[in-house]
Design a protein around this motif. Structure first.
Motif, PDB file in Angstrom:
ATOM      1  N   CYS A 133     -15.972  43.358 -82.634  1.00  0.00           N
ATOM      2  CA  CYS A 133     -15.563  43.798 -81.295  1.00  0.00           C
ATOM      3  C   CYS A 133     -14.038  43.776 -81.176  1.00  0.00           C
ATOM      4  O   CYS A 133     -13.430  44.707 -80.642  1.00  0.00           O
ATOM      5  CB  CYS A 133     -16.199  42.898 -80.240  1.00  0.00           C
ATOM      6  SG  CYS A 133     -15.726  43.303 -78.543  1.00  0.00           S
ATOM      7  N   LYS A 147     -12.468  49.529 -72.475  1.00  0.00           N
ATOM      8  CA  LYS A 147     -12.359  48.364 -73.345  1.00  0.00           C
ATOM      9  C   LYS A 147     -13.083  47.167 -72.738  1.00  0.00           C
ATOM     10  O   LYS A 147     -13.732  46.397 -73.440  1.00  0.00           O
ATOM     11  CB  LYS A 147     -10.889  48.022 -73.607  1.00  0.00           C
ATOM     12  CG  LYS A 147     -10.206  48.980 -74.577  1.00  0.00           C
ATOM     13  CD  LYS A 147      -8.858  48.465 -75.018  1.00  0.00           C
ATOM     14  CE  LYS A 147      -8.267  49.364 -76.094  1.00  0.00           C
ATOM     15  NZ  LYS A 147      -6.974  48.853 -76.615  1.00  0.00           N
ATOM     16  N   ARG A 150     -16.784  47.595 -73.295  1.00  0.00           N
ATOM     17  CA  ARG A 150     -17.162  47.281 -74.671  1.00  0.00           C
ATOM     18  C   ARG A 150     -17.151  45.779 -74.916  1.00  0.00           C
ATOM     19  O   ARG A 150     -18.029  45.231 -75.597  1.00  0.00           O
ATOM     20  CB  ARG A 150     -16.207  47.977 -75.645  1.00  0.00           C
ATOM     21  CG  ARG A 150     -16.322  49.500 -75.633  1.00  0.00           C
ATOM     22  CD  ARG A 150     -15.286  50.147 -76.523  1.00  0.00           C
ATOM     23  NE  ARG A 150     -15.342  51.600 -76.407  1.00  0.00           N
ATOM     24  CZ  ARG A 150     -14.531  52.430 -77.060  1.00  0.00           C
ATOM     25  NH1 ARG A 150     -13.612  51.936 -77.871  1.00  0.00           N
ATOM     26  NH2 ARG A 150     -14.643  53.727 -76.891  1.00  0.00           N
TER      27      ARG A 150
END
Length: 207
Positions: A133, A147, A150
């Motif tokens: 990640c 972002k 995620r």
């Protein structure tokens, strides 16, 4: 350093309190309560989620990620990904042998080897998927909101892996929490080392 210290202290706290009788009774209650929530569909889902945190799922991901990174002529990132993969397992095994906590002795869905504290699935997944990640967020030009999405998707995924171990009856909740905290400590250390080496390499290449 503050985050590393905070999660390290959290791990030490969890390592101390799980031996307290009242805490152990509460943990037994949680594991036994999880048994009452089991159903065939939920068990199938949690078995799949648990498998995602096992070496049989992570190793192919490791190979595929290494291939993609090498295609982009990136050597340092895949090297650290392999370090993350194996260092988490080595450290987890050492911690399990140090604390020697027995696994829950109730009606587990699956058989699990070795000791219980800290959870290997939780710790290994935190380090391995956490580093993937980090690489994705550090090397993509996505907007801040994307972002964050995620990042939280990764957090939820890793969290579900830990939750699956309690649901399946092979870990106590504190084992999982300790796996997460120890994993975060190792992950943050690896990220700091990676960034330091990357800056040093970039500086050398620029001169």
């Amino acid at each position: 350093m503050k985050k590393i210290a905070a999660f390290f202290l959290l791990f030490l706290l969890l390592a101390c309190i799980y031996r307290i009788d009242g805490v152990q009774h509460a943990e037994n209650f949680v594991v036994q309560k999880a048994e009452t929530w089991r159903s065939e569909p939920a068990t199938a889902v949690f078995l799949a989620v648990s498998d995602a945190g096992s070496i049989k799922a992570e190793y192919p991901v490791l190979l595929f990620a290494t291939f993609l990174l090498l295609l982009n002529k990136n050597v340092l990132a895949p090297a650290f990904l392999w370090i993350a993969f194996y260092s988490a397992r080595f450290l987890n095994t050492g911690l399990k042998d140090l604390f020697e906590r027995e696994r829950p002795s109730f009606h587990a869905v699956i058989d699990a080897a070795h000791y219980s504290f800290p959870s290997g699935h939780a710790m290994n997944s935190t380090v391995f998927y956490g580093f993937i990640c980090y690489l994705l967020l550090a090397n993509t030009s996505a907007a801040g909101r994307n972002k964050k999405k995620r990042f939280w998707a990764a957090v939820c995924f890793i969290g579900l892996i830990g939750l699956s171990r309690v649901y399946l009856g092979v870990h106590y909740a504190i084992d999982v929490a300790a796996g997460f905290s120890a994993g975060i400590v190792l992950l943050l250390i690896l990220i700091r080392l990676y960034e330091w080496l990357k800056r040093a390499i970039d500086k050398t290449s620029a001169t």
